[in-house]
Design a protein around this motif. Structure first.
Motif, PDB file in Angstrom:
ATOM      1  N   TYR A  82       0.830  -1.210   0.000  1.00 32.25           N
ATOM      2  CA  TYR A  82       0.000   0.000   0.000  1.00 32.25           C
ATOM      3  C   TYR A  82       0.865   1.262   0.000  1.00 32.25           C
ATOM      4  N   VAL A  83       1.950   1.253   0.768  1.00 33.79           N
ATOM      5  CA  VAL A  83       2.870   2.390   0.784  1.00 33.79           C
ATOM      6  C   VAL A  83       3.456   2.619  -0.608  1.00 33.79           C
ATOM      7  N   HIS A  84       3.865   1.548  -1.271  1.00 33.60           N
ATOM      8  CA  HIS A  84       4.385   1.680  -2.634  1.00 33.60           C
ATOM      9  C   HIS A  84       3.320   2.259  -3.570  1.00 33.60           C
ATOM     10  N   TRP A  85       2.089   1.814  -3.392  1.00 40.49           N
ATOM     11  CA  TRP A  85       0.975   2.309  -4.216  1.00 40.49           C
ATOM     12  C   TRP A  85       0.769   3.803  -4.002  1.00 40.49           C
ATOM     13  N   LEU A  86       0.802   4.238  -2.744  1.00 42.47           N
ATOM     14  CA  LEU A  86       0.655   5.664  -2.443  1.00 42.47           C
ATOM     15  C   LEU A  86       1.800   6.472  -3.047  1.00 42.47           C
ATOM     16  N   MET A  87       3.016   5.940  -2.947  1.00 36.05           N
ATOM     17  CA  MET A  87       4.173   6.648  -3.486  1.00 36.05           C
ATOM     18  C   MET A  87       4.100   6.750  -5.005  1.00 36.05           C
ATOM     19  N   ASP A  88       3.604   5.712  -5.652  1.00 33.82           N
ATOM     20  CA  ASP A  88       3.466   5.743  -7.107  1.00 33.82           C
ATOM     21  C   ASP A  88       2.527   6.859  -7.556  1.00 33.82           C
ATOM     22  N   GLN A  89       1.573   7.209  -6.684  1.00 39.18           N
ATOM     23  CA  GLN A  89       0.622   8.275  -7.003  1.00 39.18           C
ATOM     24  C   GLN A  89       1.061   9.633  -6.463  1.00 39.18           C
ATOM     25  N   ASP A  90       2.214   9.654  -5.800  1.00 42.54           N
ATOM     26  CA  ASP A  90       2.701  10.886  -5.168  1.00 42.54           C
ATOM     27  C   ASP A  90       1.641  11.464  -4.235  1.00 42.54           C
ATOM     28  N   ARG A  91       0.993  10.582  -3.491  1.00 42.17           N
ATOM     29  CA  ARG A  91      -0.078  10.984  -2.581  1.00 42.17           C
ATOM     30  C   ARG A  91       0.499  11.711  -1.371  1.00 42.17           C
ATOM     31  N   LYS A  92      -0.119  12.816  -1.000  1.00 41.34           N
ATOM     32  CA  LYS A  92       0.307  13.573   0.184  1.00 41.34           C
ATOM     33  C   LYS A  92      -0.409  13.022   1.414  1.00 41.34           C
ATOM     34  N   SER A  93      -0.161  11.766   1.687  1.00 42.56           N
ATOM     35  CA  SER A  93      -0.815  11.036   2.769  1.00 42.56           C
ATOM     36  C   SER A  93      -0.103  11.293   4.089  1.00 42.56           C
ATOM     37  N   THR A  94      -0.873  11.669   5.114  1.00 40.61           N
ATOM     38  CA  THR A  94      -0.274  11.948   6.417  1.00 40.61           C
ATOM     39  C   THR A  94       0.396  10.708   6.994  1.00 40.61           C
ATOM     40  N   GLY A  95      -0.265   9.556   6.889  1.00 40.16           N
ATOM     41  CA  GLY A  95       0.329   8.320   7.397  1.00 40.16           C
ATOM     42  C   GLY A  95       1.598   7.948   6.656  1.00 40.16           C
ATOM     43  N   LEU A  96       1.568   8.087   5.342  1.00 39.74           N
ATOM     44  CA  LEU A  96       2.744   7.794   4.524  1.00 39.74           C
ATOM     45  C   LEU A  96       3.894   8.718   4.888  1.00 39.74           C
ATOM     46  N   LYS A  97       3.629  10.023   4.967  1.00 44.02           N
ATOM     47  CA  LYS A  97       4.690  10.990   5.240  1.00 44.02           C
ATOM     48  C   LYS A  97       5.303  10.769   6.616  1.00 44.02           C
ATOM     49  N   SER A  98       4.465  10.408   7.580  1.00 47.23           N
ATOM     50  CA  SER A  98       4.979  10.143   8.924  1.00 47.23           C
ATOM     51  C   SER A  98       5.890   8.919   8.930  1.00 47.23           C
ATOM     52  N   LEU A  99       5.465   7.863   8.246  1.00 50.28           N
ATOM     53  CA  LEU A  99       6.274   6.647   8.182  1.00 50.28           C
ATOM     54  C   LEU A  99       7.578   6.898   7.425  1.00 50.28           C
ATOM     55  N   ILE A 137       8.741  26.543   8.205  1.00 51.49           N
ATOM     56  CA  ILE A 137       8.628  25.611   7.085  1.00 51.49           C
ATOM     57  C   ILE A 137       7.199  25.084   7.019  1.00 51.49           C
ATOM     58  N   PHE A 138       6.652  25.015   5.799  1.00 50.49           N
ATOM     59  CA  PHE A 138       5.363  24.357   5.566  1.00 50.49           C
ATOM     60  C   PHE A 138       5.552  23.414   4.392  1.00 50.49           C
ATOM     61  N   SER A 139       5.568  22.119   4.685  1.00 44.57           N
ATOM     62  CA  SER A 139       5.858  21.112   3.669  1.00 44.57           C
ATOM     63  C   SER A 139       4.921  19.933   3.825  1.00 44.57           C
ATOM     64  N   SER A 140       4.703  19.210   2.736  1.00 41.51           N
ATOM     65  CA  SER A 140       3.891  17.992   2.815  1.00 41.51           C
ATOM     66  C   SER A 140       4.639  16.876   3.524  1.00 41.51           C
ATOM     67  N   GLY A 141       5.966  16.959   3.590  1.00 40.00           N
ATOM     68  CA  GLY A 141       6.736  16.004   4.376  1.00 40.00           C
ATOM     69  C   GLY A 141       6.485  16.219   5.859  1.00 40.00           C
ATOM     70  N   SER A 142       6.613  15.172   6.655  1.00 40.80           N
ATOM     71  CA  SER A 142       6.337  15.275   8.085  1.00 40.80           C
ATOM     72  C   SER A 142       7.291  16.254   8.756  1.00 40.80           C
ATOM     73  N   VAL A 143       6.888  16.753   9.921  1.00 40.22           N
ATOM     74  CA  VAL A 143       7.753  17.653  10.688  1.00 40.22           C
ATOM     75  C   VAL A 143       9.091  16.975  10.974  1.00 40.22           C
ATOM     76  N   LEU A 144       9.064  15.694  11.321  1.00 46.84           N
ATOM     77  CA  LEU A 144      10.307  14.962  11.564  1.00 46.84           C
ATOM     78  C   LEU A 144      11.195  14.994  10.328  1.00 46.84           C
ATOM     79  N   ALA A 145      10.627  14.719   9.152  1.00 50.32           N
ATOM     80  CA  ALA A 145      11.411  14.711   7.918  1.00 50.32           C
ATOM     81  C   ALA A 145      12.000  16.089   7.626  1.00 50.32           C
ATOM     82  N   GLN A 146      11.231  17.131   7.898  1.00 50.27           N
ATOM     83  CA  GLN A 146      11.716  18.495   7.687  1.00 50.27           C
ATOM     84  C   GLN A 146      12.936  18.777   8.567  1.00 50.27           C
ATOM     85  N   LYS A 147      12.813  18.451   9.845  1.00 47.93           N
ATOM     86  CA  LYS A 147      13.915  18.714  10.772  1.00 47.93           C
ATOM     87  C   LYS A 147      15.166  17.937  10.384  1.00 47.93           C
TER      88      LYS A 147
END
Length: 243
Positions: A82-99, A137-147
């Motif tokens: 499912y994660v690969h599927w979301l990434m293939d669609q470039d989905r701005k999914s909160t769960g995906l970005k956090s993981l 910073i305001f990004s679709s990537g998680s706060v952790l990823a930004q830092k």
């Protein structure tokens, strides 16, 4: 102008770094990461978020991969698919970005990953900080990823210049209300904030919320034909007169 709000991808950081380094790293390591840290509460939060998103995708007939709950192994396999599927669609999914942020954290800590920013970014951060401007910073990537990205750059740890981080938990980046929420969180009027991004729809949303904007067009990026935003190519072009 009291503060500056920045997008990351295509604004502070090359798009290629995100799509050719970070995303492939997360894709390659997601199954291994889930297998190792499946039982931790932090990862379980992401899994529950992803499960809810997958169920919603099913309701909306988007044909997501089937979610198997027969065993931990089958669940890990389902989440990975499912994660690969979301990434293939470039989905701005909160769960995906956090993981993804948690996976990248291991990469940064091990030295396998190193953040990238354009050459004009570190001196601009120093200059704006000396001018007493708040930088957020305001990004679709998680706060952790930004830092993590700004902590591990060739110019050193740039997080000392950054005040706050906002991700999709605040709201979608193309909706004006998201920018209003950020202004309220900072206790500022939107008119006191300059938002810089390479995405016109985000800038339109920020303008609707009352912010000033700049369209950042980096080398190699296509020049948009129809928009109403002042254009910059580097942060050196941010005029002191608006600061």
């Amino acid at each position: 102008m009291q503060s500056i709000r920045l997008d990351i991808e295509g604004t502070t950081t090359p798009v290629d770094f995100v799509y050719k380094v970070l995303f492939p790293y997360a894709r390659q390591h997601v199954k291994e990461f889930l297998s190792q840290f499946y039982g931790t509460e932090e990862v379980q939060v992401d899994i529950r978020q992803l499960r809810n998103e997958q169920a919603l995708d099913q309701q909306q007939k988007l044909t997501p991969p089937v979610w198997q709950d027969d065993s931990i192994d089958s669940r890990v396999e389902s989440i990975t698919t499912y994660v690969h599927w979301l990434m293939d669609q470039d989905r701005k999914s909160t769960g995906l970005k956090s993981l993804q942020g948690k996976i990248w954290e291991r990469g940064y800590r091990s030295g396998q990953l190193r953040g990238q920013v354009y050459a004009d970014v570190p001196p601009a951060f120093r200059r704006w900080s000396e001018q007493k401007k708040g930088i957020d910073i305001f990004s679709s990537g998680s706060v952790l990823a930004q830092k993590l990205l700004f902590q591990h750059t060739p110019s050193g740890d740039l997080t000392r210049f950054l005040r706050r981080y906002f991700d999709t938990a605040t709201g979608p980046k193309m909706e004006p209300e998201s920018y209003g929420r950020i202004a309220r969180a900072l206790g500022q009027a939107p008119s006191e904030i300059l938002f810089i991004s390479d995405v016109i729809a985000e800038l339109d949303a920020a303008t609707s919320a009352g912010m000033e904007t700049r369209l950042c067009v980096r080398p190699g990026s296509p020049f948009p034909q129809s928009h109403s935003h002042p254009v910059i190519h580097t942060f050196d072009e941010i005029s002191p007169s608006i600061m």
